[in-house]
Design a protein around this motif. Structure first.
Motif, PDB file in Angstrom:
ATOM      1  N   VAL A 150      19.868 -30.413  44.554  1.00 32.61           N
ATOM      2  CA  VAL A 150      19.634 -31.317  43.439  1.00 32.61           C
ATOM      3  C   VAL A 150      18.135 -31.487  43.179  1.00 32.61           C
ATOM      4  CG1 VAL A 150      19.759 -33.783  42.878  1.00 32.61           C
ATOM      5  CG2 VAL A 150      21.782 -32.618  43.730  1.00 32.61           C
ATOM      6  N   VAL A 151      17.778 -31.566  41.905  1.00 30.70           N
ATOM      7  CA  VAL A 151      16.420 -32.010  41.553  1.00 30.70           C
ATOM      8  C   VAL A 151      16.567 -33.314  40.771  1.00 30.70           C
ATOM      9  CG1 VAL A 151      14.291 -31.472  40.310  1.00 30.70           C
ATOM     10  CG2 VAL A 151      15.511 -29.655  41.507  1.00 30.70           C
ATOM     11  N   VAL A 152      15.867 -34.347  41.218  1.00 28.58           N
ATOM     12  CA  VAL A 152      15.856 -35.632  40.511  1.00 28.58           C
ATOM     13  C   VAL A 152      14.645 -35.623  39.585  1.00 28.58           C
ATOM     14  CG1 VAL A 152      15.613 -38.143  40.771  1.00 28.58           C
ATOM     15  CG2 VAL A 152      16.929 -36.832  42.450  1.00 28.58           C
ATOM     16  N   GLY A 153      14.832 -36.073  38.360  1.00 30.01           N
ATOM     17  CA  GLY A 153      13.699 -36.197  37.440  1.00 30.01           C
ATOM     18  C   GLY A 153      13.539 -37.661  37.057  1.00 30.01           C
ATOM     19  N   SER A 260      12.603 -25.027  42.369  1.00 33.28           N
ATOM     20  CA  SER A 260      11.195 -25.302  42.062  1.00 33.28           C
ATOM     21  C   SER A 260      10.894 -25.052  40.589  1.00 33.28           C
ATOM     22  CB  SER A 260      10.248 -24.524  42.985  1.00 33.28           C
ATOM     23  OG  SER A 260      10.579 -23.181  42.945  1.00 33.28           O
ATOM     24  N   ARG A 261      11.604 -24.088  39.982  1.00 32.26           N
ATOM     25  CA  ARG A 261      11.399 -23.870  38.543  1.00 32.26           C
ATOM     26  C   ARG A 261      11.860 -25.103  37.736  1.00 32.26           C
ATOM     27  NH1 ARG A 261      13.918 -18.932  37.955  1.00 32.26           N
ATOM     28  NH2 ARG A 261      15.767 -19.872  37.044  1.00 32.26           N
ATOM     29  N   VAL A 262      13.008 -25.639  38.116  1.00 35.25           N
ATOM     30  CA  VAL A 262      13.530 -26.827  37.424  1.00 35.25           C
ATOM     31  C   VAL A 262      12.565 -28.004  37.612  1.00 35.25           C
ATOM     32  CG1 VAL A 262      15.406 -28.533  37.451  1.00 35.25           C
ATOM     33  CG2 VAL A 262      15.938 -26.085  37.529  1.00 35.25           C
ATOM     34  N   ALA A 263      12.074 -28.154  38.849  1.00 35.18           N
ATOM     35  CA  ALA A 263      11.122 -29.245  39.116  1.00 35.18           C
ATOM     36  C   ALA A 263       9.876 -29.077  38.251  1.00 35.18           C
ATOM     37  CB  ALA A 263      10.758 -29.265  40.600  1.00 35.18           C
ATOM     38  N   GLY A 264       9.390 -27.824  38.140  1.00 31.20           N
ATOM     39  CA  GLY A 264       8.199 -27.546  37.334  1.00 31.20           C
ATOM     40  C   GLY A 264       8.433 -27.898  35.872  1.00 31.20           C
ATOM     41  N   ALA A 265       9.641 -27.574  35.370  1.00 31.30           N
ATOM     42  CA  ALA A 265       9.956 -27.859  33.965  1.00 31.30           C
ATOM     43  C   ALA A 265       9.987 -29.373  33.722  1.00 31.30           C
ATOM     44  CB  ALA A 265      11.300 -27.237  33.608  1.00 31.30           C
ATOM     45  N   ILE A 266      10.487 -30.124  34.707  1.00 31.36           N
ATOM     46  CA  ILE A 266      10.535 -31.593  34.580  1.00 31.36           C
ATOM     47  C   ILE A 266       9.110 -32.161  34.565  1.00 31.36           C
ATOM     48  CG2 ILE A 266      11.130 -33.699  35.884  1.00 31.36           C
ATOM     49  CD1 ILE A 266      13.790 -32.230  36.632  1.00 31.36           C
ATOM     50  N   GLY A 271       7.684 -35.807  33.491  1.00 31.48           N
ATOM     51  CA  GLY A 271       8.534 -36.550  34.425  1.00 31.48           C
ATOM     52  C   GLY A 271       8.031 -36.293  35.836  1.00 31.48           C
ATOM     53  N   ARG A 272       8.556 -37.058  36.803  1.00 32.16           N
ATOM     54  CA  ARG A 272       8.228 -36.794  38.217  1.00 32.16           C
ATOM     55  C   ARG A 272       9.465 -36.190  38.869  1.00 32.16           C
ATOM     56  NH1 ARG A 272       4.305 -37.183  36.839  1.00 32.16           N
ATOM     57  NH2 ARG A 272       2.522 -38.513  37.169  1.00 32.16           N
ATOM     58  N   ALA A 273       9.279 -35.013  39.484  1.00 30.09           N
ATOM     59  CA  ALA A 273      10.439 -34.336  40.069  1.00 30.09           C
ATOM     60  C   ALA A 273      10.511 -34.548  41.572  1.00 30.09           C
ATOM     61  CB  ALA A 273      10.354 -32.852  39.760  1.00 30.09           C
ATOM     62  N   ILE A 274      11.723 -34.691  42.094  1.00 28.39           N
ATOM     63  CA  ILE A 274      11.950 -34.719  43.540  1.00 28.39           C
ATOM     64  C   ILE A 274      12.977 -33.627  43.841  1.00 28.39           C
ATOM     65  CG2 ILE A 274      12.694 -36.105  45.527  1.00 28.39           C
ATOM     66  CD1 ILE A 274      12.341 -38.606  43.810  1.00 28.39           C
ATOM     67  N   ILE A 275      12.569 -32.646  44.635  1.00 31.81           N
ATOM     68  CA  ILE A 275      13.499 -31.591  45.054  1.00 31.81           C
ATOM     69  C   ILE A 275      14.221 -32.111  46.286  1.00 31.81           C
ATOM     70  CG2 ILE A 275      13.659 -29.260  45.999  1.00 31.81           C
ATOM     71  CD1 ILE A 275      11.207 -28.524  44.353  1.00 31.81           C
ATOM     72  N   THR A 276      15.551 -32.154  46.234  1.00 36.67           N
ATOM     73  CA  THR A 276      16.250 -32.791  47.348  1.00 36.67           C
ATOM     74  C   THR A 276      17.650 -32.217  47.544  1.00 36.67           C
ATOM     75  OG1 THR A 276      16.805 -34.937  48.320  1.00 36.67           O
ATOM     76  CG2 THR A 276      17.081 -34.752  45.954  1.00 36.67           C
ATOM     77  N   SER A 277      18.382 -32.810  48.465  1.00 41.14           N
ATOM     78  CA  SER A 277      19.774 -32.421  48.712  1.00 41.14           C
ATOM     79  C   SER A 277      20.447 -33.604  49.400  1.00 41.14           C
ATOM     80  CB  SER A 277      19.836 -31.156  49.573  1.00 41.14           C
ATOM     81  OG  SER A 277      19.136 -31.366  50.766  1.00 41.14           O
ATOM     82  N   ILE A 278      21.710 -33.404  49.748  1.00 43.45           N
ATOM     83  CA  ILE A 278      22.473 -34.512  50.339  1.00 43.45           C
ATOM     84  C   ILE A 278      21.852 -34.950  51.675  1.00 43.45           C
ATOM     85  CG2 ILE A 278      24.038 -32.938  51.570  1.00 43.45           C
ATOM     86  CD1 ILE A 278      26.296 -34.934  50.889  1.00 43.45           C
ATOM     87  N   ASP A 279      21.939 -36.234  51.946  1.00 41.35           N
ATOM     88  CA  ASP A 279      21.549 -36.768  53.256  1.00 41.35           C
ATOM     89  C   ASP A 279      22.810 -37.328  53.906  1.00 41.35           C
ATOM     90  OD1 ASP A 279      20.635 -38.342  55.387  1.00 41.35           O
ATOM     91  OD2 ASP A 279      18.673 -38.497  54.434  1.00 41.35           O
TER      92      ASP A 279
END
Ligand code: PMV
Length: 286
Positions: A150-153, A260-266, A271-279
């Motif tokens: 997941v990427v959070v924007g 990382s491409r999606v984060a860069g686009a955000i 926007g501020r991107a957070i690259i993440t996954s389930i915890d």
């Protein structure tokens, strides 16, 4: 001295519709809040009504240090994470012996008090227990965790969950014939998504549908639309508002290689991107 941490959360599906008894799915994500509690004669701690309430409810006094990887008021559940981590650290430092369930319930009571009745039990439950959770009415059930990328924007547009819930309420009262079918459709797609939870491509399509229905409910925002479109155009399987909307955050479900491409686009859309996954951990001793 005891240090505990607790994760943030996102809604994968079903926000707003959960308020009307429909199913919703929330997931704990990796950014965390870390809280250190120490027994001291002269307690020092950050000014926070949540932390004050934690000590009052647990009936002890102590010093607190907070380190947060979660931006506050962004809809990622930072107040629940601070509250759960503080209660867990107090419980440990003062050997109070409370179970995780008690911590989650007390955290919800504190959120309700501080937020004047407008708290959601989802945040405190997900952040105390971690993983993925199905919410239906008052019941919550942990789901088998899926390794979703997941990427959070963050739109950086401040929003008020209470106001957005009220806005949907006003639409539902004025036009039940329009709002109710939208809420039903969100509930139906949440269930369909659950049946396809292992298929991210399919899940992405359900996210796109969920986003459109949230916009139809009136909780969209020009900046969230921009971030959602940018995430999709740069390779996400799907993207949607997460949480109350009207600003706040979006989430994009991505192939691992596209994160990382999606984060860069955000970020290119400011926007501020957070690259993440389930915890899967929930509240944890550090
Ligand atoms: O703003 P958030 O991420 O806490 O999300 C609120 C989710 C709602 O469904 C709109 C409200 C709720 O209490 O579930």
């Amino acid at each position: 001295m005891a240090t505990w941490s607790a994760p943030g959360k996102v809604f994968l599906f079903g926000e707003h519709a959960v308020v009307y008894g429909k199913p919703g799915v929330a997931m704990a994500i990796k950014p965390r809040v870390f809280v250190t509690v120490r027994k001291t004669r002269n307690p020092t701690r950050p000014k926070s009504p949540y932390i004050d309430e934690c000590f009052r409810m647990m009936g002890v006094r102590g010093s607190v240090y907070v380190h947060s990887q979660l931006q506050s008021s962004s809809g990622l559940g930072s107040s629940a994470a601070v509250t759960v981590a503080t209660l867990s650290a107090i419980n440990d430092e003062f050997n109070l012996g409370h179970a995780r369930e008690y911590i989650a319930e007390t955290a919800f009571a504190i959120e309700k008090k501080v937020q004047k009745g407008r708290a959601s039990p989802t945040d405190t439950y997900v952040c105390a227990n971690g993983g993925m959770v199905l919410i239906t009415g008052n019941s919550k059930r942990r789901l088998p965790p899926e390794n979703l990328q997941v990427v959070v924007g963050n739109t950086l547009v401040p929003h008020s969950t209470a106001k957005m819930v009220e806005l949907v309420g006003a639409l539902q009262r004025k036009h039940p014939e329009v709002a109710n079918p939208i809420l039903d459709a969100i509930g139906a797609l949440t269930l369909a998504a659950l049946h396809n939870i292992g298929n991210p491509k399919e899940l992405g399509q359900y996210m796109d549908m969920n986003h459109a229905l949230l916009e139809a409910l009136g909780v969209g925002h020009p900046v969230s639309s921009k971030l959602v479109l940018a995430a999709r155009a740069s390779g996400a399987y799907g993207a949607k508002i997460t949480g109350a909307g009207g600003g706040g955050c979006i989430i994009a479900l991505c192939p691992r290689r596209a994160k990382s491409r999606v984060a860069g686009a955000i970020e290119a859309c400011e926007g501020r991107a957070i690259i993440t996954s389930i915890d899967t951990d929930g509240a944890r001793k550090e």
